[in-house]
Design an enzyme around this catalytic site. Structure first.
Site, short mmCIF file in Angstrom:
data_model
loop_
_atom_site.label_atom_id
_atom_site.label_comp_id
_atom_site.label_asym_id
_atom_site.label_seq_id
_atom_site.Cartn_x
_atom_site.Cartn_y
_atom_site.Cartn_z
N HIS A 35 29.94 -10.20 -61.41
CA HIS A 35 29.37 -10.27 -60.06
C HIS A 35 29.68 -11.62 -59.39
O HIS A 35 30.26 -11.66 -58.30
CB HIS A 35 27.85 -10.06 -60.15
CG HIS A 35 27.15 -10.12 -58.82
ND1 HIS A 35 26.81 -9.00 -58.11
CD2 HIS A 35 26.75 -11.17 -58.06
CE1 HIS A 35 26.22 -9.35 -56.97
NE2 HIS A 35 26.17 -10.67 -56.93
N GLU A 36 29.32 -12.70 -60.06
CA GLU A 36 29.53 -14.02 -59.44
C GLU A 36 31.02 -14.31 -59.28
O GLU A 36 31.43 -14.95 -58.30
CB GLU A 36 28.84 -15.11 -60.26
CG GLU A 36 27.33 -14.94 -60.45
CD GLU A 36 26.56 -14.70 -59.16
OE1 GLU A 36 27.04 -15.09 -58.08
OE2 GLU A 36 25.46 -14.09 -59.22
N HIS A 66 32.17 -13.02 -56.02
CA HIS A 66 31.94 -13.99 -54.93
C HIS A 66 33.00 -15.09 -54.97
O HIS A 66 33.54 -15.50 -53.95
CB HIS A 66 30.56 -14.66 -55.09
CG HIS A 66 29.40 -13.79 -54.70
ND1 HIS A 66 29.29 -13.22 -53.46
CD2 HIS A 66 28.29 -13.41 -55.39
CE1 HIS A 66 28.15 -12.53 -53.40
NE2 HIS A 66 27.53 -12.62 -54.55
N GLU A 71 28.64 -9.89 -50.60
CA GLU A 71 28.04 -9.05 -51.65
C GLU A 71 28.91 -7.84 -51.96
O GLU A 71 28.95 -7.36 -53.09
CB GLU A 71 26.64 -8.60 -51.24
CG GLU A 71 25.57 -9.68 -51.36
CD GLU A 71 25.41 -10.20 -52.79
OE1 GLU A 71 25.52 -9.40 -53.75
OE2 GLU A 71 25.20 -11.41 -52.94
#
Lengths: 498, 498
Positions: free
Chosen positions: B263-264, B267, B293
């Site tokens: 997830h990170e 980003h 997101e």
């Protein structure tokens, strides 16, 4: 009317900028992504520019002039801050803003290329930057010069008020003579301590556990600090509640991290225990290098090489890394711990040979600034002096001229402070042991009497009092290298069974 | 005459300040010493004050007015920067500098006390700060309001242009209905995947090795990033060459870090691949939350929960943590990997129940700002909604109202962006699979076609193009939640053997 409050606000802003620079500097050397250097150089240059404007701009000048003319609102702290801000103003204010910003940008890039040069083991990558830095310093020095007799004195004076080539030549002669005599006696004794056990494998985690526990017993607070990995260990304090230490690790040489962490924790202890009344004025009250080093070296050498400390600590070390040293008795350990041997790397040097590394750098820097030697000759000069003073052939740049970050940071004139730090530390110790029984303190497990003495006599003053003055007030005499020679002779005679 | 260059210089300074704020923010959440919060609050407030002056001061206003009157020196980038700087000016410029600085200081303190409240598992420690933040926002909202119909719309609009309670009520209704239907079908099937093997012990090092290798296969560059530990994971980008990710670890739940890091890294991928032409204008070209997101969730859900990805990656995971999953076949693994179960913690929720966590927060925030509920009721309201939507009793504050950092950062109105991110991600995927064969790409081991598509269509634009516009241009239609419902139905039917 200009009041003390006006000055304090301006200096506080400068202190806020200093905290940001410190954070950025710490970050750049503890894992900032490799590609980010070019962006960071711009950020650092921006901070330097803002700091420059604040500390040397027309607004600051007016504050100084007005308060110097009418100091009726100044209390003792205000008077001190005014004097220090004036000194700061006169030092940087003589350089044009353009030059100053360009210099700071060069320093930022130089640290990047120093790291790259180390990776490639190639001084040529770093060479253009070190030459650029020297060029800037030679350009600035005439502006800084007041009554110093030689150009290099100008740089020495910035780190240690009143320090001169004449004084250092004298002190270093005495030290060199004492060290040489002692080294000869040790060699003639024929005793060579076994230190092979110091190269047994100890994991990074075990090294960290022991070293940080020991550092905390000496008073370093992890609520006001942290430990990170880096290439060339340093301590960076953003403020008294944020004094960060760094180290490097070798799983086959735990002595390096143990002593390195004690050293950096000594710097951290100093910063963590400065009186809170100086919080907002830190930017104009920097702690002098020599007295800062006296506290890191007090941890590393006066404590970390002493028999009293290890008598109490050795069982703790043994337990933490068990069974690695289970078969090594204390006397064998302590003899090995103090084994002296010339090394290529300054930070790996033992306390006996360490001053020779400083004297080499001192003589090279003196040659650069006072004799204007050809800079292309630096690596050759480095090699020649290591051969002459330590009998060592320098095999490459990484273990030679690229080992220190100082030149990349523009810190020419700084190295002698390390040697002064050794001498100060020994002189402080000689005073302390008149009232403190180190052996009993370490055996008790409660090291606070030593912590309290250092805090009360040294740390709390921060950069408010000059090192010479602290030394004289605390020990009752001016610098006397004999205390260091006595201490070093005592521990080595002990370790070598003389 | 005011030129584009004047604007660019002003915006570049703002971008430099932003980098410092980002560094400080990252540091504060990744190991800043505990006691340093009060000093850091002052530093952060100083940066906020400088940024505020720069982006809303008279000098900036004059730049805007002059360039709006005569834009002859503006190219496309200049025009864009002018528009965005104007938007920025209008947003913060309506608040007094004094209020703005006080608000920023409150936010800095709030994050500190949020962490302390979590340590003590006691919302009361954090409560005064969350109430103070809400107070400030309620004070600011009338100043921000233009044609929004409800107060909460004002906040929503700041994170997602044009987003309203009316639209969200509608979209969330459709999502809630779809999720509820699917959850019922899964429950009625009687199939309960075994996921006990996901709780076998996997060391932090093994989790890190696998996750970072997978993140790098998806294109995340460690030359432009790093991984650190934190309480509540986030990505912080100082610039495109310095996009740092963070995670937390549970040695008995490796799924958390694997998906969290994907997830990170999503980003981070976005930030690392923004076109360099926007480098100096980042401060006025922030990437909207929803599209940011959409890229983290693309990594985490569209890839990290997909059968195509795990068919290729599972053997790699098995090898890295061997022998932990040696006895678990792929079908068992994939079913367990997708097991759906209500959780107390949003960030631990599976993709199916995740929207319900968002809907809870959305409804609470709507109640705070549109219905002015008694703030003392927040913990009770939180508990009631978790019972109603997820059937769970909230046992304490740590697993309840203290779990998210968002409110401590003043980010009310942000949570819906997470849900939009899910929906956007699925709609992007539906377009991608028309031309890209995900299964073949993952099996090949070279994931660059997916990287290239995302970079070309999404990342390179940074914050220059509004998310709605990118979505429409890339997928050919406006937001359609059906793509997400279709994807989520497909993967869960597959995992549950329906």
């Amino acid at each position: 009317m200009t009041t003390q409050q006006d000055l304090f606000e301006s200096v506080k802003e400068q202190t806020l900028l200093l905290q940001l620079s410190a954070l950025s500097g710490w970050d750049a050397l503890t894992g900032m992504p490799k590609d980010a250097g070019h962006f960071r150089a711009e950020v650092d240059a921006y901070l330097a520019e803002k700091t420059f404007q604040l500390s040397t701009g027309a607004k600051r000048e007016k504050l100084l002039i007005n308060l110097e003319a009418d100091g009726s609102t100044l209390d003792d702290l205000g008077q001190l801050v005014l004097e220090k801000a004036r000194k700061d103003f006169d030092l940087t204010g003589k350089i044009s803003e353009e030059d100053f910003v360009a210099f700071q940008k060069t320093l930022s890039q130089a640290q990047d290329f120093w790291a790259q040069a180390r990776e490639a083991n190639d001084y040529q990558i770093f060479k253009p930057y070190v030459e650029k830095i020297i060029g800037y310093l030679k350009q600035f020095m005439p502006l800084w010069q007041t009554n110093e007799k030689t150009p290099y004195d100008v740089l020495l004076n910035q780190y240690e008020p009143g320090l001169t080539v004449a004084k250092l030549d004298h002190v270093f002669e005495q030290v060199k003579k004492g060290v040489t005599t002692l080294r000869q006696r040790l060699a003639e004794s024929g005793n060579i301590p076994d230190d092979t056990f110091l190269h047994r494998r100890v994991t990074k985690q075990q090294q960290s556990n022991y070293s940080m526990a020991a550092a905390q017993r000496l008073g370093y607070s992890l609520d006001k600090g942290r430990l990170d990995d880096t290439i060339h260990p340093f301590m960076e304090a953003l403020n008294r509640d944020d004094a960060r230490i760094t180290t490097r690790w070798d799983e086959n040489n735990f002595q390096m991290a143990v002593l390195g962490i004690l050293h950096e924790a000594g710097h951290g202890l100093f910063e963590q225990n400065v009186d809170s009344k100086y919080d907002n004025a830190r930017a104009v009250l920097p702690i002098s290098m020599s007295i800062h080093e006296s506290q890191s070296l007090f941890n590393e050498v006066m404590i970390g090489r002493s028999k009293e400390f290890w008598t109490a600590e050795y069982p703790k070390l043994q337990a933490e890394i068990s069974p690695v040293l289970d078969d090594i008795g204390f006397d064998t350990f302590y003899s090995g711990w103090l084994k002296t041997e010339p090394t290529l790397i300054r930070t790996e040097a033992d306390p006996l040979t360490y001053p020779l590394h400083i004297i080499i750098r001192y003589e090279i820097e003196k040659a650069i600034f006072n004799d204007n030697i050809d800079l292309a000759e630096l690596p050759a000069l480095w090699q020649a002096k290591y051969k002459e003073y330590l009998g060592l052939d320098v095999p490459d740049d990484l273990t030679g001229i690229l080992q220190d970050i100082h030149w990349a940071g523009g810190s020419f004139g700084y190295f002698p402070s390390y040697a002064l730090g050794h001498l100060y530390a020994a002189q402080f110790r000689a005073t302390m042991i008149k009232t403190l029984d180190f052996k009993a303190i370490f055996n008790s497990g409660d090291y606070s009497p030593i912590f309290n003495w250092r805090k009360e006599n040294i740390w709390r003053h921060g950069g408010a009092v000059d090192p010479n003055k602290i030394l004289e007030e605390v020990t009752g005499e001016t610098l006397n290298p004999q205390y260091w020679l006595d201490f070093i002779t005592e521990i080595y005679e002990n370790a070598y069974g003389l």
